[in-house]
Design a protein around this motif. Structure first.
Motif, PDB file in Angstrom:
ATOM      1  N   LYS A 182       0.808  -1.221   0.000  1.00  0.00           N
ATOM      2  CA  LYS A 182       0.000   0.000   0.000  1.00  0.00           C
ATOM      3  C   LYS A 182       0.837   1.266   0.000  1.00  0.00           C
ATOM      4  N   ALA A 183       2.097   1.153   0.374  1.00  0.00           N
ATOM      5  CA  ALA A 183       2.953   2.330   0.494  1.00  0.00           C
ATOM      6  C   ALA A 183       3.491   2.754  -0.863  1.00  0.00           C
ATOM      7  N   THR A 184       3.595   4.058  -1.064  1.00  0.00           N
ATOM      8  CA  THR A 184       4.124   4.563  -2.330  1.00  0.00           C
ATOM      9  C   THR A 184       5.572   4.139  -2.541  1.00  0.00           C
ATOM     10  N   GLN A 185       6.293   3.856  -1.446  1.00  0.00           N
ATOM     11  CA  GLN A 185       7.683   3.426  -1.566  1.00  0.00           C
ATOM     12  C   GLN A 185       7.808   2.079  -2.265  1.00  0.00           C
ATOM     13  N   ALA A 186       6.709   1.320  -2.319  1.00  0.00           N
ATOM     14  CA  ALA A 186       6.749   0.012  -2.979  1.00  0.00           C
ATOM     15  C   ALA A 186       7.111   0.162  -4.451  1.00  0.00           C
ATOM     16  N   ALA A 187       6.607   1.219  -5.076  1.00  0.00           N
ATOM     17  CA  ALA A 187       6.924   1.451  -6.488  1.00  0.00           C
ATOM     18  C   ALA A 187       8.416   1.743  -6.662  1.00  0.00           C
ATOM     19  N   ASP A 188       9.004   2.465  -5.712  1.00  0.00           N
ATOM     20  CA  ASP A 188      10.440   2.748  -5.777  1.00  0.00           C
ATOM     21  C   ASP A 188      11.252   1.471  -5.589  1.00  0.00           C
ATOM     22  N   THR A 189      10.794   0.602  -4.698  1.00  0.00           N
ATOM     23  CA  THR A 189      11.506  -0.654  -4.436  1.00  0.00           C
ATOM     24  C   THR A 189      11.552  -1.533  -5.681  1.00  0.00           C
ATOM     25  N   LEU A 190      10.469  -1.541  -6.435  1.00  0.00           N
ATOM     26  CA  LEU A 190      10.375  -2.408  -7.610  1.00  0.00           C
ATOM     27  C   LEU A 190      10.730  -1.693  -8.912  1.00  0.00           C
ATOM     28  N   ALA A 191      11.108  -0.422  -8.819  1.00  0.00           N
ATOM     29  CA  ALA A 191      11.417   0.371 -10.012  1.00  0.00           C
ATOM     30  C   ALA A 191      12.490  -0.235 -10.913  1.00  0.00           C
ATOM     31  N   PRO A 192      13.531  -0.912 -10.377  1.00  0.00           N
ATOM     32  CA  PRO A 192      14.555  -1.483 -11.265  1.00  0.00           C
ATOM     33  C   PRO A 192      14.006  -2.458 -12.296  1.00  0.00           C
ATOM     34  N   TRP A 193      12.852  -3.034 -12.041  1.00  0.00           N
ATOM     35  CA  TRP A 193      12.285  -4.008 -12.985  1.00  0.00           C
ATOM     36  C   TRP A 193      11.097  -3.448 -13.757  1.00  0.00           C
ATOM     37  N   CYS A 194      10.713  -2.201 -13.488  1.00  0.00           N
ATOM     38  CA  CYS A 194       9.466  -1.658 -14.049  1.00  0.00           C
ATOM     39  C   CYS A 194       9.681  -0.463 -14.963  1.00  0.00           C
ATOM     40  N   GLY A 195      10.886  -0.289 -15.464  1.00  0.00           N
ATOM     41  CA  GLY A 195      11.192   0.875 -16.287  1.00  0.00           C
ATOM     42  C   GLY A 195      10.575   0.810 -17.672  1.00  0.00           C
ATOM     43  N   PRO A 196      10.768   1.862 -18.478  1.00  0.00           N
ATOM     44  CA  PRO A 196      10.196   1.916 -19.826  1.00  0.00           C
ATOM     45  C   PRO A 196      10.572   0.697 -20.659  1.00  0.00           C
ATOM     46  N   GLY A 197       9.563   0.105 -21.292  1.00  0.00           N
ATOM     47  CA  GLY A 197       9.783  -1.046 -22.147  1.00  0.00           C
ATOM     48  C   GLY A 197       9.821  -2.368 -21.416  1.00  0.00           C
ATOM     49  N   GLN A 198       9.842  -2.339 -20.082  1.00  0.00           N
ATOM     50  CA  GLN A 198       9.903  -3.570 -19.303  1.00  0.00           C
ATOM     51  C   GLN A 198       8.489  -4.042 -18.941  1.00  0.00           C
ATOM     52  N   THR A 199       8.309  -5.361 -18.940  1.00  0.00           N
ATOM     53  CA  THR A 199       7.020  -5.950 -18.569  1.00  0.00           C
ATOM     54  C   THR A 199       7.210  -6.891 -17.394  1.00  0.00           C
ATOM     55  N   VAL A 200       6.423  -6.686 -16.353  1.00  0.00           N
ATOM     56  CA  VAL A 200       6.428  -7.586 -15.198  1.00  0.00           C
ATOM     57  C   VAL A 200       5.045  -8.208 -15.086  1.00  0.00           C
ATOM     58  N   ALA A 201       4.985  -9.389 -14.474  1.00  0.00           N
ATOM     59  CA  ALA A 201       3.711 -10.032 -14.196  1.00  0.00           C
ATOM     60  C   ALA A 201       3.661 -10.375 -12.717  1.00  0.00           C
ATOM     61  N   LEU A 202       2.471 -10.333 -12.147  1.00  0.00           N
ATOM     62  CA  LEU A 202       2.265 -10.644 -10.736  1.00  0.00           C
ATOM     63  C   LEU A 202       1.580 -12.002 -10.610  1.00  0.00           C
ATOM     64  N   VAL A 203       2.172 -12.917  -9.853  1.00  0.00           N
ATOM     65  CA  VAL A 203       1.540 -14.205  -9.577  1.00  0.00           C
ATOM     66  C   VAL A 203       1.635 -14.484  -8.088  1.00  0.00           C
ATOM     67  N   GLY A 204       0.742 -15.329  -7.593  1.00  0.00           N
ATOM     68  CA  GLY A 204       0.736 -15.665  -6.177  1.00  0.00           C
ATOM     69  C   GLY A 204      -0.655 -16.034  -5.725  1.00  0.00           C
ATOM     70  N   SER A 205      -0.771 -16.405  -4.477  1.00  0.00           N
ATOM     71  CA  SER A 205      -2.058 -16.806  -3.917  1.00  0.00           C
ATOM     72  C   SER A 205      -2.981 -15.604  -3.753  1.00  0.00           C
ATOM     73  N   SER A 206      -4.257 -15.889  -3.586  1.00  0.00           N
ATOM     74  CA  SER A 206      -5.215 -14.820  -3.313  1.00  0.00           C
ATOM     75  C   SER A 206      -4.955 -14.241  -1.932  1.00  0.00           C
ATOM     76  N   GLY A 207      -5.093 -12.926  -1.814  1.00  0.00           N
ATOM     77  CA  GLY A 207      -4.975 -12.277  -0.517  1.00  0.00           C
ATOM     78  C   GLY A 207      -3.590 -11.839  -0.124  1.00  0.00           C
ATOM     79  N   VAL A 208      -2.584 -12.040  -1.010  1.00  0.00           N
ATOM     80  CA  VAL A 208      -1.215 -11.655  -0.642  1.00  0.00           C
ATOM     81  C   VAL A 208      -0.906 -10.200  -0.996  1.00  0.00           C
ATOM     82  N   GLY A 209      -1.811  -9.537  -1.713  1.00  0.00           N
ATOM     83  CA  GLY A 209      -1.616  -8.128  -2.020  1.00  0.00           C
ATOM     84  C   GLY A 209      -1.259  -7.839  -3.465  1.00  0.00           C
TER      85      GLY A 209
END
Length: 350
Positions: A182-209
């Motif tokens: 929920k924290a805005t800092q989360a985007a900064d933490t994951l920024a190395p993998w989320c830059g222009p042209g990069q694609t990430v996918a989210l997988v995991g169990s329900s309820g993990v966020g």
């Protein structure tokens, strides 16, 4: 034939360029001279009877020929379409494809295509399960997608170090990050993998966020916010809030693909993925006395010697054995006369 038109957007909205959506020379080089007038689109959602996509002009609905099936498409695919009618012409070759075997299905289920990084999301609570995380890691390895373990709800844990240590031990060189989704800092933490042209996918169990993390990465507000749900306090299990896979642009300039929670992830056609995951076993196996060593009781077993020396954790060997056996049972083999072979799944003897 009904012609679909681009979905209208406010005039002050700036659409991301194709490169921000992941378009690269890998895809551009596939476009023939007679196809330069076609429009590249990236599939954003796949429904039972329709597709939506993102392009240089914004989101659109893609028209399909009568013989086409939406199950042939994955979120993240790049397709070429007619610029006037938005009729699908063809799908470009994929750089990577995440897919999984489902119970009773002859063909695998397509999860996401052309993904650079797979965020395997779990929480710093009872949801954390090493054996389940290894299944996701094998899936990412086989697809050629870089895995990252994302530990959410770090703000609710007294000590995140045990979770980090357990996750990091699952595979060599595996990045592990902790955050509050929920924290805005989360985007900064994951920024190395989320830059222009990069694609990430989210997988995991329900309820993990996952949906909460999507909202943070994509900076979604108001009506665009992805629905989120809580978890049960007694067992940390969550309810499905995401019901379909979808592609979104991130505030860092890349793309993120959200996926529904997966309750069961069967292992199939993941031989390479398992070899990478269990590198400590894979590297010792050729030194065994017998080529068909099961690493259980044979004399001269280098893997068992590794266990005795403390180089291989016994629980890792047990999980490797279970996944390797499941992979053999679920992976189709070809049978029949030459030139007329067909897949036939192996079944476990009882």
């Amino acid at each position: 034939m009904r012609i679909q038109v681009p979905v209208s957007k406010p005039s002050d909205h700036t659409h991301p360029p194709l490169t921000a959506l992941g378009w690269s020379s890998f895809f551009a080089d596939q476009v023939g001279r007679d196809e330069t007038g076609l429009t590249p689109l990236r599939i954003a959602t796949v429904h039972r009877s329709r597709l939506t996509a993102e392009g240089a002009s914004g989101p659109v609905k893609v028209n399909l020929p009568a013989a086409s099936k939406t199950t042939d498409f994955a979120v993240g695919d790049w397709v070429l379409s007619d610029p006037k009618t938005l009729m699908f012409v063809r799908c470009l070759d994929r750089r990577a494809l995440l897919q999984r075997k489902t119970e009773g299905a002859h063909l695998p289920q397509l999860i996401a295509a052309n993904v650079d990084t797979l965020f395997i999301v779990t929480s710093c609570n009872d949801d954390f399960n090493a054996a389940r995380l290894e299944r996701y890691l094998a899936l990412a390895n086989e697809a050629g997608t870089d895995p990252v373990i994302v530990l959410t709800k770090a703000d609710q844990a007294d000590d995140t170090a045990p979770f980090v240590d357990q996750a990091a031990a699952l595979q060599r060189g595996l990045p592990v990050v902790t955050l509050n989704a929920k924290a805005t800092q989360a985007a900064d933490t994951l920024a190395p993998w989320c830059g222009p042209g990069q694609t990430v996918a989210l997988v995991g169990s329900s309820g993990v966020g996952k949906s909460t993390l999507l909202n943070t990465l994509a900076n979604k507000t108001g009506e665009d916010v992805q629905a989120t749900g809580g978890i049960r306090e007694d067992d940390a299990k969550g309810r499905h809030t995401t019901t379909a896979r979808s592609l979104h642009t991130t505030q860092a300039g890349g793309c993120v693909i959200d996926t529904p929670g997966i309750r069961t992830l069967h292992v199939s056609d993941l031989a390479v993925g398992l070899d990478i995951l269990f590198a400590e076993i894979t590297e010792l196996a050729p030194e065994c006395k017998f080529r068909d060593c099961t690493h259980a009781h044979e004399p001269g077993c280098a893997v068992q010697a590794g266990v005795a020396a403390g180089d291989v954790a016994p629980e890792r060997l047990e999980r490797w054995r279970k996944l390797a056996e499941e992979n053999r049972d679920n992976t189709p083999t070809t049978t029949g006369p030459r030139g007329n072979k067909k897949p036939q799944g192996r079944r476990k003897r009882r």
